[in-house]
Design an enzyme around this catalytic site. Structure first.
Site, PDB file in Angstrom:
ATOM      1  N   HIS A   1       0.974  -1.119  -0.051  1.00 53.15           N
ATOM      2  CA  HIS A   1      -0.032   0.147  -0.040  1.00 53.15           C
ATOM      3  C   HIS A   1       0.808   1.303   0.086  1.00 53.15           C
ATOM      4  CE1 HIS A   1      -4.315  -1.497   0.426  1.00 53.15           C
ATOM      5  NE2 HIS A   1      -3.677  -2.595   0.901  1.00 53.15           N
TER       6      HIS A   1
ATOM      7  N   ASP B   1      -7.496  -1.790  -1.933  1.00 55.80           N
ATOM      8  CA  ASP B   1      -8.376  -2.535  -0.656  1.00 55.80           C
ATOM      9  C   ASP B   1      -9.962  -2.169  -1.496  1.00 55.80           C
ATOM     10  OD1 ASP B   1      -6.405  -3.756   0.690  1.00 55.80           O
ATOM     11  OD2 ASP B   1      -6.745  -2.696   2.529  1.00 55.80           O
TER      12      ASP B   1
ATOM     13  N   GLU C   1      -6.854 -12.480   1.135  1.00 53.07           N
ATOM     14  CA  GLU C   1      -7.888 -11.528   1.444  1.00 53.07           C
ATOM     15  C   GLU C   1      -8.654 -11.176   0.063  1.00 53.07           C
ATOM     16  OE1 GLU C   1      -5.357  -7.956   2.542  1.00 53.07           O
ATOM     17  OE2 GLU C   1      -4.911  -8.795   4.557  1.00 53.07           O
TER      18      GLU C   1
ATOM     19  N   HIS D   1      -8.008  -7.403  -1.394  1.00 55.39           N
ATOM     20  CA  HIS D   1      -6.602  -6.801  -1.773  1.00 55.39           C
ATOM     21  C   HIS D   1      -6.116  -7.126  -3.170  1.00 55.39           C
ATOM     22  CE1 HIS D   1      -2.446  -5.288  -0.359  1.00 55.39           C
ATOM     23  NE2 HIS D   1      -2.305  -5.978  -1.639  1.00 55.39           N
TER      24      HIS D   1
HETATM   25  C1  LIG Z   1      -4.520  -4.880   6.450  1.00 55.50           C
HETATM   26  C2  LIG Z   1      -5.267  -5.031   5.020  1.00 55.50           C
HETATM   27  N1  LIG Z   1      -6.212  -4.249   4.679  1.00 55.50           N
HETATM   28  C3  LIG Z   1      -4.079  -5.106   4.229  1.00 55.50           C
HETATM   29  O1  LIG Z   1      -4.053  -4.159   3.432  1.00 55.50           O
HETATM   30  N2  LIG Z   1      -3.158  -6.255   4.025  1.00 55.50           N
HETATM   31  C4  LIG Z   1      -2.001  -6.067   3.227  1.00 55.50           C
HETATM   32  C5  LIG Z   1      -1.616  -7.730   3.192  1.00 55.50           C
HETATM   33  C6  LIG Z   1      -1.109  -4.963   3.616  1.00 55.50           C
HETATM   34  O2  LIG Z   1      -0.802  -4.990   4.752  1.00 55.50           O
HETATM   35  O3  LIG Z   1      -0.396  -4.576   2.922  1.00 55.50           O
HETATM   36 ZN   LIG Z   2      -4.842  -4.286   1.234  1.00 51.42          ZN
END
Ligand SMILES: C[C@@H](N)C(=O)N[C@H](C)C(=O)O
Ligand SMILES: [Zn+2]
Length: 242
Positions: A138, A145, A213, A216
Site C-alpha cells: 500500500h 483494498d 484477502e 486486496h
Molecule cells: C490490513 C489489510 N487491509 C491489508 O492491506 N493487508 C495487506 C496485506 C497489507 O498490509 O499490505
Molecule cells: Zn490491502
C-alpha cells in the site's frame, strides 16, 4: 462479461505482463485520487477508525486507477467500486499492524506474543519485514483494498473487510458447500459468485490478488511481482508526496 466472470472459478494464475505493459506502468506512475469516476468511491475506512497517519484523499498510482476504470467498464453500469484503502503511509501501516495485533490479543488472551504476531502478519504487512516485501504494497501506491456495490448495496462477500479468518481467503467459497459453516447453500453460492465477479474483473485488467484477502489487489508493486515471479516497479510513493 459479468456472466463469464461470475461463472469462472478463482484461479491464481495470471498472464505475464509484456514489455509494453511494463513500460505503460512506468509511464503512468504519478499519484492521483482514486475517485476519478462517479463509479469509484473512497470509504476512508482507516481515517474513520482514527488510525494514525491517514490522509484526506485516497491516492494510488495513475496506472492503478486507469486499470480500475477499465475493470469497471467491463461491468454493467449499476456496479460501482467502493475503495476501503489505497496508498498508505508507513505510519498508518505500523498503526494498522498494532491495531490488528491488539484486536487479536483481546480475542485470544492466552496466545503468546509470537503466536499473535504470526496471526497478524498473515493479514497485515509489517513495514520492518523488508525481506518479505521491500516496500509495503500500500505504501507503493500499487495496492487497493476494495469491494463491489450493486446500486446502493454492498455485495455480500461473506466476511467484513479485514476479518482475520480463513473465510477471508479469496477462494474460500470455491470449496464445496459446508453446512457446518452456518450459512445457507444459497448464500454460500451467492458469496462465491460475488467474489468471482470482483476477482475476475480485476484479474482481467492485470491486477493480482493477495490470496488470503478477497479485498486486496496489486499492480506493479512487490506483492504483484511476487505473485507473478517478476520484477517490481513501484517504490514508496510517500517520498514523492513530501
Ligand atoms: C490490513 C489489510 N487491509 C491489508 O492491506 N493487508 C495487506 C496485506 C497489507 O498490509 O499490505
Ligand atoms: Zn490491502
Amino acid at each position: 462479461m459479468i456472466k463469464k466472470f461470475s461463472e469462472t472459478p478463482i484461479f491464481f494464475e495470471y498472464k505475464i505482463p509484456s514489455e509494453n505493459d511494463i513500460n505503460w506502468l512506468k509511464n503512468n506512475s504519478n499519484a492521483i485520487n482514486v475517485e476519478q469516476n462517479f463509479r469509484i468511491k473512497s470509504l476512508h475506512t482507516y481515517k474513520n477508525m482514527k488510525i494514525n497517519g491517514t490522509q484526506d484523499i485516497i491516492l494510488a498510482r495513475q496506472a492503478v486507477v486507469l486499470k480500475l476504470n477499465e475493470a469497471l467498464e467491463l461491468l454493467p453500469n449499476e456496479y460501482t467500486f467502493a475503495v476501503f484503502d489505497a496508498f498508505r503511509t508507513i505510519e498508518t501501516q505500523f498503526a494498522l499492524f498494532r491495531y490488528i495485533y491488539n484486536q487479536q490479543k483481546q480475542m485470544n488472551p492466552s496466545k503468546t506474543h509470537s503466536e499473535l504476531y504470526d496471526i497478524t502478519r498473515e493479514f497485515v504487512i509489517h513495514p520492518n519485514e523488508t525481506s518479505r516485501y521491500a516496500i509495503p504494497p500500500h505504501n507503493s501506491g500499487g495496492a487497493l483494498d476494495l469491494t463491489l456495490k450493486h446500486e446502493d448495496s454492498f455485495l455480500d462477500m461473506g466476511t467484513d473487510f479485514d476479518a482475520v479468518t480463513p473465510a477471508s481467503y479469496t477462494n474460500f467459497f470455491e470449496q464445496e458447500f459446508n453446512e457446518n459453516f452456518g450459512i445457507s447453500k444459497e448464500r454460500w453460492l451467492l458469496i462465491r459468485k460475488n467474489r468471482r465477479i470482483l476477482f475476475n474483473s480485476m484479474k482481467y485488467v492485470g491486477f493480482t490478488n493477495f490470496q488470503v484477502e478477497w479485498w486486496h489487489f496489486d499492480l506493479g508493486d512487490c506483492m504483484w511481482a511476487k505473485e507473478l515471479e517478476q520484477n517490481w516497479y513501484f517504490h514508496s510513493m510517500e517520498k514523492s508526496l513530501k
